[in-house]
Design a protein around this motif. Sequence first.
Motif, PDB file in Angstrom:
ATOM      1  N   LEU A   8     -83.980 -82.357  12.609  1.00 38.17           N
ATOM      2  CA  LEU A   8     -84.573 -81.414  11.607  1.00 38.17           C
ATOM      3  C   LEU A   8     -85.760 -81.524  11.235  1.00 38.17           C
ATOM      4  CD1 LEU A   8     -80.989 -82.221  10.087  1.00 38.17           C
ATOM      5  CD2 LEU A   8     -81.456 -80.290  11.724  1.00 38.17           C
ATOM      6  N   GLY A   9     -86.497 -80.527  10.906  1.00 41.55           N
ATOM      7  CA  GLY A   9     -87.669 -80.610  10.147  1.00 41.55           C
ATOM      8  C   GLY A   9     -88.089 -79.524   9.423  1.00 41.55           C
ATOM      9  N   ALA A  10     -89.361 -79.610   8.869  1.00 39.01           N
ATOM     10  CA  ALA A  10     -89.649 -78.560   7.752  1.00 39.01           C
ATOM     11  C   ALA A  10     -90.711 -77.501   8.693  1.00 39.01           C
ATOM     12  CB  ALA A  10     -90.526 -79.151   6.828  1.00 39.01           C
ATOM     13  N   ARG A  11     -90.936 -76.473   7.909  1.00 43.33           N
ATOM     14  CA  ARG A  11     -92.096 -75.636   8.426  1.00 43.33           C
ATOM     15  C   ARG A  11     -93.271 -76.227   8.161  1.00 43.33           C
ATOM     16  NH1 ARG A  11     -90.027 -69.562   6.716  1.00 43.33           N
ATOM     17  NH2 ARG A  11     -88.187 -69.575   7.812  1.00 43.33           N
ATOM     18  N   PRO A  12     -94.601 -75.860   9.011  1.00 36.69           N
ATOM     19  CA  PRO A  12     -95.816 -76.292   8.818  1.00 36.69           C
ATOM     20  C   PRO A  12     -96.285 -75.724   7.152  1.00 36.69           C
ATOM     21  CG  PRO A  12     -95.786 -75.280  10.836  1.00 36.69           C
ATOM     22  CD  PRO A  12     -94.499 -74.936  10.103  1.00 36.69           C
ATOM     23  N   PRO A  13     -97.009 -76.735   6.767  1.00 42.17           N
ATOM     24  CA  PRO A  13     -97.429 -76.424   5.216  1.00 42.17           C
ATOM     25  C   PRO A  13     -98.523 -75.267   5.153  1.00 42.17           C
ATOM     26  CG  PRO A  13     -98.330 -78.358   5.926  1.00 42.17           C
ATOM     27  CD  PRO A  13     -97.376 -78.071   6.938  1.00 42.17           C
ATOM     28  N   ARG A  14     -98.367 -74.445   3.699  1.00 40.50           N
ATOM     29  CA  ARG A  14     -99.183 -73.496   3.597  1.00 40.50           C
ATOM     30  C   ARG A  14    -100.822 -74.281   3.772  1.00 40.50           C
ATOM     31  NH1 ARG A  14     -97.631 -70.168  -1.431  1.00 40.50           N
ATOM     32  NH2 ARG A  14     -99.723 -68.889  -0.951  1.00 40.50           N
ATOM     33  N   GLY A  15    -101.633 -73.733   4.160  1.00 38.80           N
ATOM     34  CA  GLY A  15    -102.910 -74.100   4.170  1.00 38.80           C
ATOM     35  C   GLY A  15    -103.236 -74.938   5.266  1.00 38.80           C
ATOM     36  N   LEU A  16    -102.326 -75.383   6.147  1.00 36.22           N
ATOM     37  CA  LEU A  16    -102.853 -76.013   7.371  1.00 36.22           C
ATOM     38  C   LEU A  16    -103.586 -75.170   8.240  1.00 36.22           C
ATOM     39  CD1 LEU A  16    -102.715 -79.092   8.278  1.00 36.22           C
ATOM     40  CD2 LEU A  16    -100.542 -78.167   9.592  1.00 36.22           C
ATOM     41  N   ALA A  17    -103.107 -74.108   8.427  1.00 37.51           N
ATOM     42  CA  ALA A  17    -103.886 -73.355   9.591  1.00 37.51           C
ATOM     43  C   ALA A  17    -105.385 -73.024   9.071  1.00 37.51           C
ATOM     44  CB  ALA A  17    -103.371 -72.105   9.864  1.00 37.51           C
ATOM     45  N   THR A  18    -105.677 -72.871   7.895  1.00 40.85           N
ATOM     46  CA  THR A  18    -106.993 -72.550   7.263  1.00 40.85           C
ATOM     47  C   THR A  18    -107.607 -73.950   7.240  1.00 40.85           C
ATOM     48  OG1 THR A  18    -106.255 -72.556   5.108  1.00 40.85           O
ATOM     49  CG2 THR A  18    -106.584 -70.326   6.203  1.00 40.85           C
ATOM     50  N   PHE A  19    -106.905 -75.002   7.114  1.00 44.92           N
ATOM     51  CA  PHE A  19    -107.673 -76.243   6.994  1.00 44.92           C
ATOM     52  C   PHE A  19    -108.224 -76.602   8.265  1.00 44.92           C
ATOM     53  CE2 PHE A  19    -107.460 -80.885   8.076  1.00 44.92           C
ATOM     54  CZ  PHE A  19    -108.311 -81.257   7.162  1.00 44.92           C
ATOM     55  N   GLU A  20    -107.421 -76.276   9.384  1.00 45.67           N
ATOM     56  CA  GLU A  20    -107.847 -76.605  11.002  1.00 45.67           C
ATOM     57  C   GLU A  20    -108.916 -75.557  11.065  1.00 45.67           C
ATOM     58  OE1 GLU A  20    -104.583 -77.730  13.701  1.00 45.67           O
ATOM     59  OE2 GLU A  20    -103.628 -76.482  12.649  1.00 45.67           O
ATOM     60  N   ARG A  21    -108.927 -74.511  10.610  1.00 47.56           N
ATOM     61  CA  ARG A  21    -109.969 -73.594  10.930  1.00 47.56           C
ATOM     62  C   ARG A  21    -111.390 -74.117  10.284  1.00 47.56           C
ATOM     63  NH1 ARG A  21    -110.000 -68.889   6.928  1.00 47.56           N
ATOM     64  NH2 ARG A  21    -110.862 -70.312   5.890  1.00 47.56           N
ATOM     65  N   ASP A  22    -111.329 -74.784   9.213  1.00 47.90           N
ATOM     66  CA  ASP A  22    -112.694 -75.138   8.512  1.00 47.90           C
ATOM     67  C   ASP A  22    -113.016 -76.563   9.064  1.00 47.90           C
ATOM     68  OD1 ASP A  22    -112.723 -72.716   7.202  1.00 47.90           O
ATOM     69  OD2 ASP A  22    -111.732 -73.538   5.419  1.00 47.90           O
ATOM     70  N   LEU A  23    -112.070 -77.313   9.499  1.00 48.82           N
ATOM     71  CA  LEU A  23    -112.149 -78.588   9.936  1.00 48.82           C
ATOM     72  C   LEU A  23    -113.564 -79.078  11.061  1.00 48.82           C
ATOM     73  CD1 LEU A  23    -111.421 -81.699  10.007  1.00 48.82           C
ATOM     74  CD2 LEU A  23    -109.720 -81.295  11.699  1.00 48.82           C
ATOM     75  N   PRO A  24    -113.647 -78.245  11.989  1.00 49.14           N
ATOM     76  CA  PRO A  24    -115.050 -78.628  12.853  1.00 49.14           C
ATOM     77  C   PRO A  24    -116.306 -78.670  12.296  1.00 49.14           C
ATOM     78  CG  PRO A  24    -113.464 -77.004  14.032  1.00 49.14           C
ATOM     79  CD  PRO A  24    -112.830 -76.987  12.586  1.00 49.14           C
ATOM     80  N   ARG A  25    -116.283 -77.471  11.260  1.00 48.21           N
ATOM     81  CA  ARG A  25    -117.609 -77.676  10.386  1.00 48.21           C
ATOM     82  C   ARG A  25    -117.796 -78.859   9.751  1.00 48.21           C
ATOM     83  NH1 ARG A  25    -119.615 -75.994   5.402  1.00 48.21           N
ATOM     84  NH2 ARG A  25    -121.730 -75.248   5.515  1.00 48.21           N
ATOM     85  N   THR A  26    -116.580 -79.581   8.989  1.00 46.38           N
ATOM     86  CA  THR A  26    -116.667 -80.558   8.384  1.00 46.38           C
ATOM     87  C   THR A  26    -117.183 -81.492   9.063  1.00 46.38           C
ATOM     88  OG1 THR A  26    -115.067 -79.654   6.719  1.00 46.38           O
ATOM     89  CG2 THR A  26    -115.219 -82.184   6.824  1.00 46.38           C
ATOM     90  N   LEU A  27    -116.722 -81.997  10.288  1.00 45.05           N
ATOM     91  CA  LEU A  27    -116.674 -82.679  11.262  1.00 45.05           C
ATOM     92  C   LEU A  27    -118.212 -82.964  11.848  1.00 45.05           C
ATOM     93  CD1 LEU A  27    -113.483 -82.926  13.527  1.00 45.05           C
ATOM     94  CD2 LEU A  27    -113.970 -84.419  11.619  1.00 45.05           C
ATOM     95  N   ARG A  28    -118.688 -81.814  11.880  1.00 40.95           N
ATOM     96  CA  ARG A  28    -120.158 -81.521  12.506  1.00 40.95           C
ATOM     97  C   ARG A  28    -121.124 -82.239  11.416  1.00 40.95           C
ATOM     98  NH1 ARG A  28    -119.734 -76.565  13.327  1.00 40.95           N
ATOM     99  NH2 ARG A  28    -120.697 -75.685  11.476  1.00 40.95           N
ATOM    100  N   LEU A  29    -120.942 -81.597  10.061  1.00 41.19           N
ATOM    101  CA  LEU A  29    -121.904 -82.012   8.992  1.00 41.19           C
ATOM    102  C   LEU A  29    -121.558 -83.553   8.696  1.00 41.19           C
ATOM    103  CD1 LEU A  29    -121.220 -79.102   6.385  1.00 41.19           C
ATOM    104  CD2 LEU A  29    -123.204 -79.475   7.918  1.00 41.19           C
ATOM    105  N   ALA A  30    -120.644 -84.204   9.002  1.00 38.83           N
ATOM    106  CA  ALA A  30    -120.308 -85.572   8.714  1.00 38.83           C
ATOM    107  C   ALA A  30    -120.968 -86.546  10.055  1.00 38.83           C
ATOM    108  CB  ALA A  30    -119.066 -85.983   8.823  1.00 38.83           C
ATOM    109  N   GLY A  31    -121.392 -85.772  11.031  1.00 41.32           N
ATOM    110  CA  GLY A  31    -121.765 -86.392  12.351  1.00 41.32           C
ATOM    111  C   GLY A  31    -120.784 -87.030  12.999  1.00 41.32           C
ATOM    112  N   ALA A  32    -119.492 -86.330  13.118  1.00 34.07           N
ATOM    113  CA  ALA A  32    -118.553 -86.693  13.674  1.00 34.07           C
ATOM    114  C   ALA A  32    -117.783 -85.873  14.567  1.00 34.07           C
ATOM    115  CB  ALA A  32    -117.361 -87.616  12.792  1.00 34.07           C
ATOM    116  N   SER A  33    -118.520 -84.897  15.306  1.00 33.35           N
ATOM    117  CA  SER A  33    -117.668 -84.040  16.045  1.00 33.35           C
ATOM    118  C   SER A  33    -116.961 -84.226  17.235  1.00 33.35           C
ATOM    119  CB  SER A  33    -119.012 -82.950  16.624  1.00 33.35           C
ATOM    120  OG  SER A  33    -119.827 -82.420  15.519  1.00 33.35           O
TER     121      SER A  33
END
Length: 280
Positions: A112-137
């Motif tokens: 039994l589980g919950a639905r994905p939280p609001r904001g997770l999809a947009t977080f994933e969209r923005d994550l690659p840029r954050t990783l790149r700027l931190a030198g952790a692509s």
Amino acid sequence: MRFSSDEGEQRYDAVVGVASRTVVGLDFDGTLAPIVEDPAKAHIHPAAGEALVELAAEVAAIAVITGRPARQALDLGGLEEVGDALQAAGKELFVFGQYGNERWSSGRRRILGARPPRGLATFERDLPRTLRLAGASEAFVEDKGLAVAVHTRRLPDSEEAFERLLPPMRELARAHGLVLEPGRSVIEVRSAGSHKGMVVNRLAAVLDAEGFVFAGDDLGDVEAFEAVDELGRQGLATLRVCSASDEQSALVEMSDVVVRGPDGVLDFLRGLAADARARR
């Protein structure tokens, strides 16, 4: 097994005295399963199933409480087979995945589980840029369905990359209404409102426990340790067990018992079962 103090030894004796009404909660990674570079290969310790079945004969219930998706924990741990053995003995195994957002038990047999939280999809969209700027692509990004985990263990500068990523990932999580949970070379982002301490409290109440033991290894287990401590103040027999490692020592000062990794955890569980059996 090393007691942190005389009080820790006294707490152990109190738990043994009410073992049949005690719930045992266990983290998965670093506690039941060795930490490995690839999280998809973090199989449970080969002796864990037998130790859990032995322990179940002496306690009220056993619960695996993990940040992993419940299905992963079930598969990597062979926990459905362990649940079958416990059910045949009249006991129940619980698995709480994603910090309590997913639930499975050997009695109900479905997740039994919950639905994905609001904001997770947009977080994933923005994550690659954050990783790149931190030198952790090149960090490994694990999509857990209800959460996202960024693993730095495979990077050549694992610890430095972890420290670099914490501030920008915390800010990104906050911007999307999510919370950040650091672990051992992993940074997890998920919804607020559920953590392992809430699971501890729920189990203690639902099962009318007189004792509660929790074993964990890193920062994701802090809330569980705090909840167990509060249960102790309410009169339950409680014990906090740290699965210590060279990488993480955050729980050592909060613990009643310190053991060395999954091998030490299993030795502790066997000893608890044997002492409870002798006390009957």
